[in-house]
Motif scaffolding. Structure first.
Motif, mmCIF file in Angstrom:
data_model
loop_
_atom_site.group_PDB
_atom_site.id
_atom_site.type_symbol
_atom_site.label_atom_id
_atom_site.label_comp_id
_atom_site.label_asym_id
_atom_site.label_seq_id
_atom_site.Cartn_x
_atom_site.Cartn_y
_atom_site.Cartn_z
ATOM 1 N N TRP A 292 0.835 -1.203 0.000
ATOM 2 C CA TRP A 292 0.000 0.000 0.000
ATOM 3 C C TRP A 292 0.867 1.248 0.000
ATOM 4 O O TRP A 292 0.624 2.189 -0.748
ATOM 5 C CB TRP A 292 -0.909 0.011 1.224
ATOM 6 N N PHE A 293 1.909 1.257 0.861
ATOM 7 C CA PHE A 293 2.788 2.418 0.964
ATOM 8 C C PHE A 293 3.536 2.656 -0.346
ATOM 9 O O PHE A 293 3.674 3.792 -0.800
ATOM 10 C CB PHE A 293 3.784 2.236 2.114
ATOM 11 N N GLN A 294 4.018 1.595 -0.969
ATOM 12 C CA GLN A 294 4.743 1.737 -2.232
ATOM 13 C C GLN A 294 3.828 2.262 -3.342
ATOM 14 O O GLN A 294 4.229 3.090 -4.150
ATOM 15 C CB GLN A 294 5.367 0.406 -2.632
ATOM 16 N N ALA B 254 3.209 5.978 -2.662
ATOM 17 C CA ALA B 254 4.397 6.771 -2.994
ATOM 18 C C ALA B 254 4.565 6.891 -4.502
ATOM 19 O O ALA B 254 4.898 7.969 -5.018
ATOM 20 C CB ALA B 254 5.635 6.138 -2.375
ATOM 21 N N ALA B 255 4.328 5.820 -5.236
ATOM 22 C CA ALA B 255 4.458 5.851 -6.696
ATOM 23 C C ALA B 255 3.435 6.809 -7.301
ATOM 24 O O ALA B 255 3.754 7.565 -8.231
ATOM 25 C CB ALA B 255 4.279 4.448 -7.272
ATOM 26 N N ARG B 256 2.200 6.801 -6.804
ATOM 27 C CA ARG B 256 1.177 7.725 -7.315
ATOM 28 C C ARG B 256 1.554 9.175 -7.020
ATOM 29 O O ARG B 256 1.376 10.055 -7.849
ATOM 30 C CB ARG B 256 -0.178 7.397 -6.683
ATOM 31 N N ASP C 202 3.395 14.390 -9.143
ATOM 32 C CA ASP C 202 4.354 15.489 -9.100
ATOM 33 C C ASP C 202 5.033 15.670 -10.459
ATOM 34 O O ASP C 202 5.166 16.792 -10.956
ATOM 35 C CB ASP C 202 5.389 15.239 -8.017
ATOM 36 N N GLN C 203 5.436 14.565 -11.076
ATOM 37 C CA GLN C 203 6.062 14.640 -12.394
ATOM 38 C C GLN C 203 5.083 15.156 -13.436
ATOM 39 O O GLN C 203 5.448 15.952 -14.305
ATOM 40 C CB GLN C 203 6.590 13.268 -12.814
ATOM 41 N N LEU C 204 3.832 14.730 -13.361
ATOM 42 C CA LEU C 204 2.820 15.173 -14.304
ATOM 43 C C LEU C 204 2.568 16.674 -14.196
ATOM 44 O O LEU C 204 2.439 17.369 -15.207
ATOM 45 C CB LEU C 204 1.515 14.408 -14.070
ATOM 46 N N LYS C 205 2.549 17.192 -12.968
ATOM 47 C CA LYS C 205 2.371 18.627 -12.771
ATOM 48 C C LYS C 205 3.515 19.405 -13.402
ATOM 49 O O LYS C 205 3.298 20.428 -14.057
ATOM 50 C CB LYS C 205 2.273 18.961 -11.285
ATOM 51 N N LYS C 206 4.743 18.928 -13.222
ATOM 52 C CA LYS C 206 5.910 19.604 -13.795
ATOM 53 C C LYS C 206 5.882 19.578 -15.322
ATOM 54 O O LYS C 206 6.173 20.574 -15.981
ATOM 55 C CB LYS C 206 7.195 18.967 -13.289
#
Length: 78
Positions: free
Chosen positions: A10-12, A15-17, A22-26
């Motif tokens: 669940w944590f992984q 974190a991946a999402r 964040d990358q998509l926003k950039k």
């Protein structure tokens, strides 16, 4: 703290999402800025040369043909 495999998965995933968002926003911010710069360059070039943006990218004959078309035959111009 519970260190079960389900909890780690669940944590992984979370974190991946978060990293992906964040990358998509950039990337979207960069694309928007590039589009704005391209549009401004096109408008400046239009002001300097007198040719519209469609003429600059090679669609001038298409636009010119549409402008000279008879209004009565508008659907059949192309």
């Amino acid at each position: 703290m519970d260190r079960t495999p389900a909890n780690d998965t669940w944590f992984q995933g979370k974190a991946a999402r978060s990293i992906h968002e964040d990358q998509l926003k950039k990337v979207e911010l960069f694309n928007g800025r590039a589009a704005m710069i391209g549009f401004v360059i096109g408008v400046i070039t239009e002001g300097l040369t007198g040719q519209g943006i469609l003429h600059q990218i090679g669609l001038g004959p298409l636009v010119d043909g549409y402008a000279t078309c008879s209004v009565q035959m508008l659907p059949f111009c192309f």
